[in-house]
Write a protein that holds these residues in place. Structure first.
Motif, PDB file in Angstrom:
ATOM      1  N   THR A   1     -14.175  -4.081  -6.212  1.00 45.00           N
ATOM      2  CA  THR A   1     -14.405  -3.995  -4.768  1.00 45.00           C
ATOM      3  C   THR A   1     -15.271  -5.158  -4.310  1.00 45.00           C
ATOM      4  OG1 THR A   1     -14.292  -1.585  -4.853  1.00 45.00           O
ATOM      5  CG2 THR A   1     -15.359  -2.560  -2.928  1.00 45.00           C
TER       6      THR A   1
ATOM      7  N   MET B   1       0.821  -1.203   0.000  1.00 47.02           N
ATOM      8  CA  MET B   1       0.000   0.000   0.000  1.00 47.02           C
ATOM      9  C   MET B   1       0.860   1.259   0.000  1.00 47.02           C
ATOM     10  SD  MET B   1      -3.174   0.799   2.554  1.00 47.02           S
ATOM     11  CE  MET B   1      -2.192   0.802   4.042  1.00 47.02           C
TER      12      MET B   1
ATOM     13  N   ASP C   1      -1.001   8.739  -3.431  1.00 46.26           N
ATOM     14  CA  ASP C   1      -2.100   8.819  -2.472  1.00 46.26           C
ATOM     15  C   ASP C   1      -2.063  10.077  -1.605  1.00 46.26           C
ATOM     16  OD1 ASP C   1      -3.188   6.381  -3.275  1.00 46.26           O
ATOM     17  OD2 ASP C   1      -1.801   5.263  -2.017  1.00 46.26           O
TER      18      ASP C   1
ATOM     19  N   ASN D   1      -9.937  -1.811 -10.584  1.00 42.92           N
ATOM     20  CA  ASN D   1     -10.014  -2.633  -9.373  1.00 42.92           C
ATOM     21  C   ASN D   1     -11.461  -3.050  -9.136  1.00 42.92           C
ATOM     22  OD1 ASN D   1      -7.202  -2.413  -8.262  1.00 42.92           O
ATOM     23  ND2 ASN D   1      -7.699  -0.236  -8.365  1.00 42.92           N
TER      24      ASN D   1
ATOM     25  N   ARG E   1      -4.399   5.834  -5.604  1.00 46.08           N
ATOM     26  CA  ARG E   1      -4.165   4.472  -6.079  1.00 46.08           C
ATOM     27  C   ARG E   1      -4.557   3.401  -5.060  1.00 46.08           C
ATOM     28  NH1 ARG E   1      -0.315   3.689 -10.065  1.00 46.08           N
ATOM     29  NH2 ARG E   1      -0.880   1.486  -9.781  1.00 46.08           N
ATOM     30  N   SER E   2      -4.502   3.719  -3.757  1.00 50.34           N
ATOM     31  CA  SER E   2      -4.805   2.718  -2.744  1.00 50.34           C
ATOM     32  C   SER E   2      -5.674   3.329  -1.651  1.00 50.34           C
ATOM     33  CB  SER E   2      -3.515   2.162  -2.130  1.00 50.34           C
ATOM     34  OG  SER E   2      -2.979   3.071  -1.193  1.00 50.34           O
ATOM     35  N   LYS E   3      -6.120   2.478  -0.728  1.00 49.74           N
ATOM     36  CA  LYS E   3      -6.967   2.947   0.366  1.00 49.74           C
ATOM     37  C   LYS E   3      -6.255   3.931   1.290  1.00 49.74           C
ATOM     38  CE  LYS E   3      -7.786  -1.144   2.123  1.00 49.74           C
ATOM     39  NZ  LYS E   3      -8.340  -2.114   3.091  1.00 49.74           N
TER      40      LYS E   3
ATOM     41  N   LYS F   1     -10.045   0.172  -3.102  1.00 53.01           N
ATOM     42  CA  LYS F   1      -8.782   0.897  -3.137  1.00 53.01           C
ATOM     43  C   LYS F   1      -8.966   2.391  -3.355  1.00 53.01           C
ATOM     44  CE  LYS F   1      -5.759  -2.866  -4.622  1.00 53.01           C
ATOM     45  NZ  LYS F   1      -4.728  -3.310  -5.582  1.00 53.01           N
TER      46      LYS F   1
ATOM     47  N   THR G   1       2.455   3.288  -3.196  1.00 53.40           N
ATOM     48  CA  THR G   1       1.755   4.314  -3.969  1.00 53.40           C
ATOM     49  C   THR G   1       1.569   5.599  -3.168  1.00 53.40           C
ATOM     50  OG1 THR G   1      -0.376   3.397  -3.249  1.00 53.40           O
ATOM     51  CG2 THR G   1       0.517   2.584  -5.335  1.00 53.40           C
TER      52      THR G   1
END
Length: 530
Positions: free
Chosen positions: A287, A1, A8, A285, A327-329, A55, A4
């Protein structure tokens, strides 16, 4: 994670500036304490962001629930009683996740999802234009067509120039120019302009503009046109902003009704948002929807326990995240921490941000969701795609999100029924020979009662003295309603001098006396021919 993080971190800053006014505006529109919107934004970012499988989705208070919250607070006798319903609603969402109800999100047509994104984009633009010019009659979180002030979306636009604030307008245009220059020119010049996002620069310039023009009669911006974060005098007053549920109200049946309403509406909005964000995600992505319901349920339980509003995944914040390169959470989680840190440490600085500057950021978000080229693209796909799309867009603009989606889904179902009606069979007519027309009907793979009208119409139109071939070799499922029609037709065919040739995998039969007997059916049962 963390690979990125360079993507992010800048995205989280943009989402923070988009989320802050919406959290406050939705709380105001809901008749709840302003800090409750910030609480739900923090929980939606940190807790739901960490637990979710998405994400790029961002959660927080939803404008679609504002009317429900406003009514429920009055009906249940206070905000503390309402918080019990929020906690119970979260528990019900956990149950939905355990029961794997997330699959519902996959049954919305693509045209309706695209219509939802476009409709929300148009709503953002229409609702933010008044704030851009300094007319702040409605909270930034309002999104329904009929506004709380009694105006509607278009009458508010017409009243702009009677309520124009010059300072707000100038700050808004400066911010918009910075955003366009940053995204279209400077972002291509080097990595610095990609790391430092345009919205951050626009906000800083907006604060400087407000400070420098405070003494100017023409350009000064009043406090009512600035962000309004609650400012605690001490640590005790900060803690005093939290509310806690009154669990004595748990035995009130109305609390449970509100809880189920929150759970259903919040879950539906979340699933629709998940489907929409996955569709516009450039990295495609996917989910896990059941996990998303579990995350949302956990978030709502915690939010209700400490005084926050109901939480859903929200398309405005999620699309801002995608557009800013998230790009990510991690971007959702960092935005939650930014909300928390800022309201604790710099609330007075936040309260110097002109609302028109934040409106400029949202105008860019709205435009990217509702680009004009998309309308032509949907039109070219044909009426089966374009009609549900346009109905959804108009429904969202002239009513609200859920009603608009419901109308689009209804039209989509009608389109499916029409397609089923039309595509149940293929009819081939050959030239007349030996005094009889030769007509062949080939049924589709699956034929249900939806196809009843089309097949009945074709059989009734067969002329007398016809040689009729009825081919079911490709048919895997045949509803009893259709077989009942064929049974009646076999009887009528004798009177009309129609010879029937039934072709199936079980063999070929000339003038079958009974279709039910041929398929060896029990009464009122359907048949699998595979």
């Amino acid at each position: 994670m963390f690979k990125t993080l360079k993507n992010d971190l800048p995205a989280s800053v943009v989402v923070f500036f988009v989320a802050l006014p919406l959290c406050l505006g939705i709380a105001l529109a809901s008749g709840a304490p302003l800090f409750s919107g910030v609480i739900s934004g923090i929980i939606g970012g940190i807790v739901v962001g960490a637990l979710s499988g998405s994400k790029i989705g961002v959660s927080g208070p939803a404008a679609g629930l504002a009317a429900i919250v406003l009514t429920a607070i009055g009906t249940l006798g206070g905000y503390e009683n309402f918080l019990v319903a929020v906690v119970l609603g979260g528990a019900i969402q956990l149950l939905f996740g355990v029961l794997k109800a997330g699959i519902i999100g996959y049954y919305f047509p693509s045209s309706v999802i695209k219509g939802m994104l476009t409709g929300i984009g148009i709503i953002i633009i229409l609702k933010q234009i008044p704030h851009f010019f300094g007319y702040d009659a409605e909270p930034e979180g309002a999104d329904s067509f009929i506004e709380a002030s009694g105006e509607n979306t278009f009458s508010a636009l017409l009243n702009i120039f009677d309520n124009l604030i010059l300072g707000s307008m100038v700050a808004g245009f400066i911010a918009l120019a910075i955003l366009l220059l940053w995204s279209n020119v400077l972002a291509k010049k080097g990595k610095f302009f990609q790391i430092i996002q345009g919205p951050l620069v626009a906000v800083v310039i907006g604060i400087i503009f407000h400070v420098l023009t405070q003494s100017s009669e023409a350009l000064s911006i009043a406090e009512s046109h600035l962000v309004s974060v609650p400012v605690p005098d001490s640590f005790d007053s900060f803690l005093g902003q939290f509310s806690f549920p009154n669990f004595n109200a748990i035995f009130n049946p109305e609390v449970w009704v509100v809880a189920f309403t929150i759970a259903l509406v919040a879950s539906l909005e979340t699933l629709l948002c998940v489907e929409a964000t996955d569709k516009i995600d450039p990295h495609k992505n996917v989910t896990p929807t059941n996990r998303e319901l579990l995350a949302q349920g956990t978030g709502n339980i915690i939010s209700g326990l400490i005084g926050g509003l109901p939480i859903t995944q929200v398309i405005v914040r999620s699309s801002a995240n995608i557009q800013s390169g998230g790009r990510s959470k991690l971007s959702a989680i960092i935005h939650g921490f930014l909300l928390l840190i800022s309201v604790v440490s710099i609330p007075r600085l936040l309260n110097m941000i002109p609302l028109s500057v934040l409106a400029a950021i949202l105008l860019i978000v709205g435009y990217k969701l509702a680009k004009p080229a998309l309308f032509m693209q949907m039109y070219k796909l044909g009426w089966k795609q374009s009609v549900p799309f346009f109905v959804t867009v108009l429904g969202i603009v002239f009513t609200d999100l859920l009603v608009g989606i419901g109308l689009g889904l209804l039209v989509g179902i009608v389109v499916i029924l029409l397609k089923n009606y039309q595509n149940s069979h293929f009819l081939h007519i050959e030239d007349q020979s030996n005094g009889k027309h030769k007509i062949k009907m080939t049924l589709a793979e699956e034929v249900t009662f939806f196809n009843k009208g089309a097949i009945l119409k074709e059989l009734d139109r067969l002329p007398e003295n016809t040689y009729f071939e009825f081919d079911v070799t490709k048919t895997r499922y045949l509803d009893y309603d259709i077989i009942e029609i064929l049974e009646d037709f076999a009887f009528k065919a004798k009177e009309r001098n129609i010879d029937i040739k039934l072709i199936s995998k079980r063999g070929i039969v000339e003038n079958p006396p009974s279709f039910i007997e041929f398929f060896k059916l029990r009464p009122k049962s359907s048949i699998s021919l595979s």
